[in-house]
Design an enzyme around this catalytic site. Structure first.
Site, PDB file in Angstrom:
ATOM      1  N   HIS A  68      -2.821   2.648  -5.980  1.00  0.00           N
ATOM      2  CA  HIS A  68      -3.700   1.503  -5.728  1.00  0.00           C
ATOM      3  C   HIS A  68      -3.907   0.668  -6.982  1.00  0.00           C
ATOM      4  O   HIS A  68      -4.068  -0.554  -6.898  1.00  0.00           O
ATOM      5  CB  HIS A  68      -5.051   1.963  -5.188  1.00  0.00           C
ATOM      6  CG  HIS A  68      -5.955   0.818  -4.842  1.00  0.00           C
ATOM      7  ND1 HIS A  68      -5.747   0.019  -3.733  1.00  0.00           N
ATOM      8  CD2 HIS A  68      -7.044   0.304  -5.468  1.00  0.00           C
ATOM      9  CE1 HIS A  68      -6.680  -0.927  -3.696  1.00  0.00           C
ATOM     10  NE2 HIS A  68      -7.474  -0.773  -4.743  1.00  0.00           N
ATOM     11  N   ARG A  77      -1.125  -1.698  -7.182  1.00  0.00           N
ATOM     12  CA  ARG A  77      -1.377  -2.800  -6.243  1.00  0.00           C
ATOM     13  C   ARG A  77      -2.389  -3.760  -6.866  1.00  0.00           C
ATOM     14  O   ARG A  77      -2.241  -4.986  -6.786  1.00  0.00           O
ATOM     15  CB  ARG A  77      -1.907  -2.216  -4.934  1.00  0.00           C
ATOM     16  CG  ARG A  77      -2.347  -3.238  -3.872  1.00  0.00           C
ATOM     17  CD  ARG A  77      -2.657  -2.477  -2.592  1.00  0.00           C
ATOM     18  NE  ARG A  77      -3.462  -3.222  -1.646  1.00  0.00           N
ATOM     19  CZ  ARG A  77      -2.973  -4.064  -0.729  1.00  0.00           C
ATOM     20  NH1 ARG A  77      -1.686  -4.296  -0.669  1.00  0.00           N
ATOM     21  NH2 ARG A  77      -3.770  -4.673   0.123  1.00  0.00           N
ATOM     22  N   HIS A  81      -4.181  -8.852   3.424  1.00  0.00           N
ATOM     23  CA  HIS A  81      -5.615  -8.833   3.689  1.00  0.00           C
ATOM     24  C   HIS A  81      -5.942  -9.709   4.895  1.00  0.00           C
ATOM     25  O   HIS A  81      -5.360 -10.770   5.078  1.00  0.00           O
ATOM     26  CB  HIS A  81      -6.393  -9.355   2.475  1.00  0.00           C
ATOM     27  CG  HIS A  81      -6.482  -8.378   1.353  1.00  0.00           C
ATOM     28  ND1 HIS A  81      -6.737  -8.744   0.045  1.00  0.00           N
ATOM     29  CD2 HIS A  81      -6.357  -7.017   1.337  1.00  0.00           C
ATOM     30  CE1 HIS A  81      -6.745  -7.667  -0.720  1.00  0.00           C
ATOM     31  NE2 HIS A  81      -6.524  -6.610   0.036  1.00  0.00           N
ATOM     32  N   TYR A 104     -10.075  -9.072  -6.666  1.00  0.00           N
ATOM     33  CA  TYR A 104      -9.113  -9.065  -7.764  1.00  0.00           C
ATOM     34  C   TYR A 104      -9.303 -10.230  -8.728  1.00  0.00           C
ATOM     35  O   TYR A 104      -8.668 -10.276  -9.774  1.00  0.00           O
ATOM     36  CB  TYR A 104      -7.682  -9.100  -7.201  1.00  0.00           C
ATOM     37  CG  TYR A 104      -7.370  -7.914  -6.321  1.00  0.00           C
ATOM     38  CD1 TYR A 104      -7.108  -6.667  -6.869  1.00  0.00           C
ATOM     39  CD2 TYR A 104      -7.348  -8.034  -4.930  1.00  0.00           C
ATOM     40  CE1 TYR A 104      -6.832  -5.576  -6.064  1.00  0.00           C
ATOM     41  CE2 TYR A 104      -7.075  -6.949  -4.115  1.00  0.00           C
ATOM     42  CZ  TYR A 104      -6.813  -5.721  -4.693  1.00  0.00           C
ATOM     43  OH  TYR A 104      -6.550  -4.646  -3.900  1.00  0.00           O
ATOM     44  N   LYS A 107      -1.886  -2.442   7.986  1.00  0.00           N
ATOM     45  CA  LYS A 107      -3.005  -1.996   8.808  1.00  0.00           C
ATOM     46  C   LYS A 107      -2.986  -2.697  10.156  1.00  0.00           C
ATOM     47  O   LYS A 107      -2.596  -3.854  10.267  1.00  0.00           O
ATOM     48  CB  LYS A 107      -4.329  -2.277   8.085  1.00  0.00           C
ATOM     49  CG  LYS A 107      -4.539  -1.393   6.847  1.00  0.00           C
ATOM     50  CD  LYS A 107      -5.905  -1.627   6.234  1.00  0.00           C
ATOM     51  CE  LYS A 107      -6.172  -0.671   5.078  1.00  0.00           C
ATOM     52  NZ  LYS A 107      -7.497  -0.872   4.468  1.00  0.00           N
ATOM     53  N   ARG A 145       0.835  -1.203   0.000  1.00  0.00           N
ATOM     54  CA  ARG A 145       0.000   0.000   0.000  1.00  0.00           C
ATOM     55  C   ARG A 145       0.872   1.256   0.000  1.00  0.00           C
ATOM     56  O   ARG A 145       2.052   1.213   0.359  1.00  0.00           O
ATOM     57  CB  ARG A 145      -0.908   0.026   1.230  1.00  0.00           C
ATOM     58  CG  ARG A 145      -1.847  -1.173   1.353  1.00  0.00           C
ATOM     59  CD  ARG A 145      -2.647  -1.091   2.641  1.00  0.00           C
ATOM     60  NE  ARG A 145      -3.595  -2.189   2.793  1.00  0.00           N
ATOM     61  CZ  ARG A 145      -3.326  -3.336   3.422  1.00  0.00           C
ATOM     62  NH1 ARG A 145      -2.124  -3.520   3.970  1.00  0.00           N
ATOM     63  NH2 ARG A 145      -4.243  -4.274   3.520  1.00  0.00           N
TER      64      ARG A 145
END
Length: 294
Positions: A240, A243, A266, A275, A170, A146
């Site tokens: 993004h 990515r 994730h 995706y 995250k 990211r």
């Protein structure tokens, strides 16, 4: 209106990033101003759902997307759940709220040709800016990290001997990403130029501006948008999308979706399955061109 206890909760217990916490607090203050201006509520802790609903109507009428409205309401919901947890309220006014419907938009990844064109152009650059930008594009495309993760990479996170880079994702989740040989070569070419910068205030970080300060989100966006505007006619040209391209191209080549999930950082497979839509389209093309009965 003070949200210090809530801020501590997001930071220490939920382990949210500073950017996420800032966004949550802004949403709360925006709602607080609305409740005060329209309904003379000095404290949002005591509002009912009718007031929240009128805020939603105002946001939608102002042209804000349903996705953004849902994000703002999610901030409120997290806050009220926190108040419920510490016993400050007895009922969450958003307990029965249903999110607004969002139309699913398929984000189109860059093609391999478009990415190759940008990298071929950057391969000719040998100054600080050219090498830095080349490394940024290569890292995005070869690791799928990211934008915030790239910005916060420190020199100590890069291990040339192990051929890896550590990123902080995250909720402060660390990932160790493999580095391709070509990326290692670019790092080795870039770092000496980076180390020659004068007055470096953020010397621990890998990516710096010419003034020696840590790069920032808008600059990274402009870098990606600038180079890909020369080779791509796609509407969206952002970090993004790189990515997105990383994940899509891996899946197109038969990579296991669980492995891609881990690389992307994730928490659930559902996030990664977004995706697969482009991968299915690719499979359909192969099927149509290869099946003997077609």
């Amino acid at each position: 209106m003070s949200f210090q206890a809530f801020t501590d909760y997001l930071q220490l217990e939920k382990k949210y990033s500073p950017n996420t916490i800032t966004a949550y607090l802004k949403d709360l203050r925006d709602f607080g101003k609305f409740a005060s201006d329209e309904y003379q509520y000095a404290n949002i802790d005591t509002v009912n759902y009718a007031i929240v609903r009128s805020w939603i109507v105002m946001l939608v009428d102002s042209g804000i997307s349903n996705r953004t409205v849902n994000r703002k309401i999610s901030s409120l919901n997290t806050y009220y759940k926190f108040l419920l947890k510490i016993g400050q309220i007895e009922v969450n006014p958003l307990a029965k709220h249903k999110s607004l419907k969002i139309s699913k938009k398929i984000q189109v990844p860059f093609s391999e040709t478009e990415i190759s064109s940008v990298l071929e152009f950057l391969a000719l650059q040998s100054d600080f800016i050219g090498l830095r930008d080349r490394l940024i594009v290569e890292l995005f495309y070869s690791t799928g990290i990211r934008r915030a993760e790239l910005i916060n990479i420190k020199l100590s996170d890069v291990s040339l001997s192990q051929k890896t880079v550590k990123v902080l994702g995250k909720r402060n989740n660390e990932r160790i990403m493999p580095l391709l040989p070509i990326v290692i070569q670019t790092i080795e070419a870039y770092v000496p130029h980076r180390n020659q910068l004068e007055n470096s205030n953020d010397s621990e970080y890998l990516f710096l501006t010419q003034k020696g300060v840590k790069i920032y989100e808008n600059l990274v966006y402009r870098i990606i948008n600038s180079y890909f505007s020369k080779t791509s006619e796609k509407v969206k040209k952002s970090p993004h999308i790189l990515r997105h391209s990383f994940a899509t191209h891996l899946l197109n080549e038969g990579a296991d979706i669980n492995a891609v999930k881990e690389l992307l950082g994730h928490s659930s497979l559902a996030s990664t399955q977004v995706y697969t839509q482009n991968s299915i389209a690719k499979l359909k093309e192969v099927y149509k061109s290869s099946h003997p009965r077609n």
